[in-house]
Design an enzyme around this catalytic site. Structure first.
Site, PDB file in Angstrom:
ATOM      1  N   LYS A  29      51.693  69.469  70.726  1.00 17.47           N
ATOM      2  CA  LYS A  29      53.150  69.564  70.779  1.00 17.47           C
ATOM      3  C   LYS A  29      53.770  68.602  69.746  1.00 17.47           C
ATOM      4  CE  LYS A  29      53.160  71.069  75.645  1.00 17.47           C
ATOM      5  NZ  LYS A  29      53.473  70.666  77.045  1.00 17.47           N
ATOM      6  N   TYR A  69      57.257  80.178  77.219  1.00 14.57           N
ATOM      7  CA  TYR A  69      57.544  79.504  78.493  1.00 14.57           C
ATOM      8  C   TYR A  69      58.432  80.337  79.411  1.00 14.57           C
ATOM      9  CZ  TYR A  69      55.337  75.090  77.040  1.00 14.57           C
ATOM     10  OH  TYR A  69      54.433  74.116  76.682  1.00 14.57           O
ATOM     11  N   PHE A  77      64.214  71.782  83.972  1.00 13.48           N
ATOM     12  CA  PHE A  77      63.792  71.161  82.706  1.00 13.48           C
ATOM     13  C   PHE A  77      63.617  72.175  81.568  1.00 13.48           C
ATOM     14  CE2 PHE A  77      59.870  71.912  85.187  1.00 13.48           C
ATOM     15  CZ  PHE A  77      59.136  72.690  84.305  1.00 13.48           C
ATOM     16  N   ARG A 105      41.364  72.893  79.963  1.00 14.20           N
ATOM     17  CA  ARG A 105      42.313  72.300  80.923  1.00 14.20           C
ATOM     18  C   ARG A 105      41.781  70.951  81.437  1.00 14.20           C
ATOM     19  NH1 ARG A 105      47.472  74.493  81.845  1.00 14.20           N
ATOM     20  NH2 ARG A 105      47.294  74.092  84.089  1.00 14.20           N
ATOM     21  N   THR A 111      49.202  67.815  84.265  1.00 16.48           N
ATOM     22  CA  THR A 111      50.489  67.973  83.577  1.00 16.48           C
ATOM     23  C   THR A 111      51.216  66.638  83.435  1.00 16.48           C
ATOM     24  OG1 THR A 111      50.624  70.192  84.504  1.00 16.48           O
ATOM     25  CG2 THR A 111      52.666  69.277  83.617  1.00 16.48           C
ATOM     26  N   ARG A 122      45.678  63.804  78.000  1.00 16.99           N
ATOM     27  CA  ARG A 122      46.941  63.275  78.537  1.00 16.99           C
ATOM     28  C   ARG A 122      46.726  61.923  79.222  1.00 16.99           C
ATOM     29  NH1 ARG A 122      48.801  69.118  81.007  1.00 16.99           N
ATOM     30  NH2 ARG A 122      49.985  69.896  79.214  1.00 16.99           N
ATOM     31  N   ASN A 132      54.011  65.325  76.983  1.00 21.96           N
ATOM     32  CA  ASN A 132      52.587  65.282  77.359  1.00 21.96           C
ATOM     33  C   ASN A 132      51.642  65.810  76.284  1.00 21.96           C
ATOM     34  OD1 ASN A 132      53.115  67.976  77.722  1.00 21.96           O
ATOM     35  ND2 ASN A 132      52.643  68.035  79.907  1.00 21.96           N
ATOM     36  N   HIS A 135      49.341  71.490  74.929  1.00 15.08           N
ATOM     37  CA  HIS A 135      49.366  72.675  75.807  1.00 15.08           C
ATOM     38  C   HIS A 135      47.986  73.324  75.810  1.00 15.08           C
ATOM     39  CE1 HIS A 135      50.397  76.597  77.506  1.00 15.08           C
ATOM     40  NE2 HIS A 135      49.663  77.116  76.529  1.00 15.08           N
ATOM     41  N   GLU A 146      48.583  84.386  74.864  1.00 13.33           N
ATOM     42  CA  GLU A 146      49.199  83.334  74.048  1.00 13.33           C
ATOM     43  C   GLU A 146      48.595  83.283  72.640  1.00 13.33           C
ATOM     44  OE1 GLU A 146      48.810  79.817  76.469  1.00 13.33           O
ATOM     45  OE2 GLU A 146      50.192  80.583  77.994  1.00 13.33           O
TER      46      GLU A 146
HETATM   47  P1  ADP Z   1      50.862  72.634  81.965  1.00 12.45           P
HETATM   48  O1  ADP Z   1      51.376  72.438  80.556  1.00 12.45           O
HETATM   49  O2  ADP Z   1      50.009  71.471  82.411  1.00 12.45           O
HETATM   50  O3  ADP Z   1      50.176  73.986  82.176  1.00 12.45           O
HETATM   51  P2  ADP Z   1      53.239  73.661  83.395  1.00 12.45           P
HETATM   52  O4  ADP Z   1      52.836  75.056  83.025  1.00 12.45           O
HETATM   53  O5  ADP Z   1      53.579  73.363  84.816  1.00 12.45           O
HETATM   54  O6  ADP Z   1      52.115  72.586  82.948  1.00 12.45           O
HETATM   55  O7  ADP Z   1      54.505  73.251  82.519  1.00 12.45           O
HETATM   56  C1  ADP Z   1      54.565  73.556  81.165  1.00 12.45           C
HETATM   57  C2  ADP Z   1      55.154  72.377  80.418  1.00 12.45           C
HETATM   58  O8  ADP Z   1      56.504  72.189  80.834  1.00 12.45           O
HETATM   59  C3  ADP Z   1      54.475  71.031  80.672  1.00 12.45           C
HETATM   60  O9  ADP Z   1      53.293  70.829  79.909  1.00 12.45           O
HETATM   61  C4  ADP Z   1      55.585  70.076  80.290  1.00 12.45           C
HETATM   62  O10 ADP Z   1      55.701  69.976  78.853  1.00 12.45           O
HETATM   63  C5  ADP Z   1      56.816  70.810  80.810  1.00 12.45           C
HETATM   64  N1  ADP Z   1      57.157  70.359  82.160  1.00 12.45           N
HETATM   65  C6  ADP Z   1      56.593  70.750  83.322  1.00 12.45           C
HETATM   66  N2  ADP Z   1      57.133  70.119  84.366  1.00 12.45           N
HETATM   67  C7  ADP Z   1      58.098  69.309  83.867  1.00 12.45           C
HETATM   68  C8  ADP Z   1      59.016  68.381  84.422  1.00 12.45           C
HETATM   69  N3  ADP Z   1      59.083  68.168  85.740  1.00 12.45           N
HETATM   70  N4  ADP Z   1      59.843  67.723  83.578  1.00 12.45           N
HETATM   71  C9  ADP Z   1      59.811  67.922  82.249  1.00 12.45           C
HETATM   72  N5  ADP Z   1      58.956  68.780  81.651  1.00 12.45           N
HETATM   73  C10 ADP Z   1      58.115  69.453  82.440  1.00 12.45           C
END
Ligand code: ADP
Length: 169
Positions: A29, A69, A77, A105, A111, A122, A132, A135, A146
């Site tokens: 990212k 997304y 968010f 993963r 996350t 992370r 974080n 992705h 994707e």
């Molecule tokens: P992951 O990336 O671990 O698969 P998610 O699919 O739940 O996690 O979320 C996608 C992305 O959205 C996260 O990697 C993060 O960048 C963002 N995100 C998720 N939850 C939050 C949150 N509570 N506040 C801010 N950003 C968030």
């Protein structure tokens, strides 16, 4: 799924040993790019033994971030997530291998970087969910979806790394 040989003979003993090669989409990212973590992150996947099939530095347009997304559209968010992902270049990667989706993963970690285990990307390199650094696709289906979303045809390479026989028997 049942598989047949070219002669139409059912080979159940082979079915069990055929392992599915998966694709996953991994992306450094904008914070990871800005913080100079690209080499470190790519290197973790390389050292693990997965095969890189696509790689590019890319400024993500808003529409693509929204499509990627789309399942999170209802989240509070979401607008800041779209701003974050489009705030600077990302590094797009396609990785291939048996079990690559779940393994990526695990290498990436939870996350929330404060919950992510030390040793994960992370866990080692980030402190907040909103920054974080990386992705990774969450299922083989999303890995395919994707990869196709972020890479055009012709941007992916089919090749055989010389180390292949030293990674899997
Ligand atoms: P992951 O990336 O671990 O698969 P998610 O699919 O739940 O996690 O979320 C996608 C992305 O959205 C996260 O990697 C993060 O960048 C963002 N995100 C998720 N939850 C939050 C949150 N509570 N506040 C801010 N950003 C968030």
């Amino acid at each position: 799924h049942a598989r047949q040989s070219t002669h139409g003979i059912f080979l159940p003993h082979l079915v069990a040993s055929l392992e599915q090669v998966e694709q996953t989409y991994v992306m450094v990212k904008p914070d990871g790019v800005q913080r100079g973590l690209v080499g470190e992150i790519i290197s973790r996947f390389e050292r693990k033994g997965f095969k890189l099939t696509g790689l590019k530095l890319f400024q993500c347009p808003k529409e693509l971030a929204e499509e990627h997304y789309k399942d999170l559209k209802a989240k509070a968010f979401y607008p800041s997530l779209i701003d974050y992902i489009t705030s600077g270049p990302v590094v797009c990667m396609a990785w291939e291998g048996v079990g690559v989706v779940a393994s990526a993963r695990k290498l990436i970690g939870s996350t929330d970087p404060l919950q992510a285990e030390p040793g994960t990307i992370r866990g080692d390199l980030a402190v907040q969910t909103g920054r974080n650094v990386i992705h990774g696709s969450d299922s083989p289906e999303n890995g395919k979806r994707e990869t196709a979303l972020w890479f055009k045809e012709g941007e992916l390479c089919e090749w055989t790394p010389v180390q292949a026989p030293w990674l899997r028997e």
